[in-house]
Scaffold this motif. Structure first.
Motif, PDB file in Angstrom:
ATOM      1  N   TRP A 168      -3.607   5.815   0.432  1.00 53.33           N
ATOM      2  CA  TRP A 168      -3.494   4.840   1.512  1.00 53.33           C
ATOM      3  C   TRP A 168      -2.782   3.577   1.029  1.00 53.33           C
ATOM      4  N   GLN A 169      -3.171   3.077  -0.130  1.00 48.07           N
ATOM      5  CA  GLN A 169      -2.524   1.886  -0.677  1.00 48.07           C
ATOM      6  C   GLN A 169      -1.071   2.166  -1.051  1.00 48.07           C
ATOM      7  N   ASN A 170      -0.787   3.392  -1.510  1.00 48.93           N
ATOM      8  CA  ASN A 170       0.616   3.767  -1.778  1.00 48.93           C
ATOM      9  C   ASN A 170       1.484   3.465  -0.573  1.00 48.93           C
ATOM     10  N   ALA A 171       1.051   3.935   0.595  1.00 47.46           N
ATOM     11  CA  ALA A 171       1.860   3.785   1.803  1.00 47.46           C
ATOM     12  C   ALA A 171       1.903   2.342   2.286  1.00 47.46           C
ATOM     13  N   VAL A 172       0.748   1.706   2.356  1.00 44.19           N
ATOM     14  CA  VAL A 172       0.671   0.348   2.915  1.00 44.19           C
ATOM     15  C   VAL A 172       1.427  -0.656   2.053  1.00 44.19           C
TER      16      VAL A 172
END
Length: 273
Positions: A168-172
């Motif tokens: 999730w943090q990768n994308a955001v």
């Protein structure tokens, strides 16, 4: 907090760990003389579970639907950027040895050399910080930067996101860093078994124009559906890996981080429409 809860929680429910805990519980009950029949039954159930998960084709049954969900593009046309998800760099060994050490998912990052040559004008983006709970480790970005330089990729093309600790943090965080614009096209590179969750997350953040480029396959395809394993450790490793990914899909769906339980190519079509 989500990162720590997920890491600690999974340690206890990881199938191989859980089955060992069941066996130990059974032995304890037998040795204490309390419910000895139950204790023996638990030991046998744990042994049977370890045998099924480690030697039978069960691990392949779990991982094949994940790997087959997104096909790899036959041809690579002009793209604006290549997004490589973390998971390929062993941050603990890299930090201790001072040189890049790769995990079993190393193809996630080594494929960048080929793709960067196929689309020489594209940005090369690596996203990943520290993915484990250990002190004195490097970031994945540090290890990736060394390899990209060894690959001959110009530093001017490289963007490193070094804070994220999960998909999730990768994308955001990468979206905030890159600021993708409508009409741009992007290749998303990660392990084939991880691609459904990764594509679902990028879709949920509103990042359009993303094409899956799966790598790091663990099976040959449907012909491995009935294939067992020559050693229990091999099968257990793959079973744990696939189980973790299915569990990740469930948790991400419950927490609203992916739009559907099992994302597939149709979510990109929906975005385009």
């Amino acid at each position: 907090m989500f990162f720590y809860i997920s890491k600690i929680g999974y340690f206890f429910i990881q199938p191989s760990n859980f089955l060992i805990a069941v066996a130990l519980l059974g032995l304890t009950l037998k040795m204490l003389g309390k419910w000895p029949v139950t204790g023996i039954l638990l030991v046998w159930l744990a042994v049977a579970g370890l045998a099924v998960c480690g030697l039978s084709p069960a691990a392949n049954w779990l991982i094949l639907p994940l790997e087959e969900r997104y096909p790899r593009p036959v041809e690579i046309e002009a793209v604006d950027g290549i997004i490589v998800l973390g998971g390929a760099v062993d941050t603990v060994v890299t930090g201790g040895r001072g040189d890049t050490a790769l995990t079993t998912s190393g193809e996630r990052i080594t494929i960048a050399a080929r793709l960067a040559g196929l689309v020489p004008d594209a940005l090369v983006i690596h996203t990943g910080g520290k993915g484990v709970i250990v002190q004195s480790q490097a970031t994945e970005a540090e290890g990736a930067a060394r390899l990209f330089e060894d690959f001959g990729i110009s530093p001017g093309r490289v963007i490193l996101e070094d804070v994220s600790r999960n998909t999730w943090q990768n994308a955001v965080l990468t979206k905030e860093l890159v600021d993708p614009q409508p009409g741009q096209t992007w290749l998303l590179v990660t392990s084939a078994y991880h691609m459904p969750r990764a594509m679902g997350v990028f879709a949920e953040t509103g990042w359009t124009g993303v094409t899956a480029y799966p790598v790091d396959y663990r099976t040959r395809g449907s012909e491995d559906r009935g294939l067992g394993f020559s050693g229990a450790s091999k099968g257990l490793r793959r079973f744990d890996l696939a189980f973790r990914e299915w569990l990740g899909l469930i948790v991400y769906r419950i927490t609203g981080r992916i739009p559907v339980l099992f994302p597939g190519p149709e979510i990109q079509k929906t975005q385009q429409d």
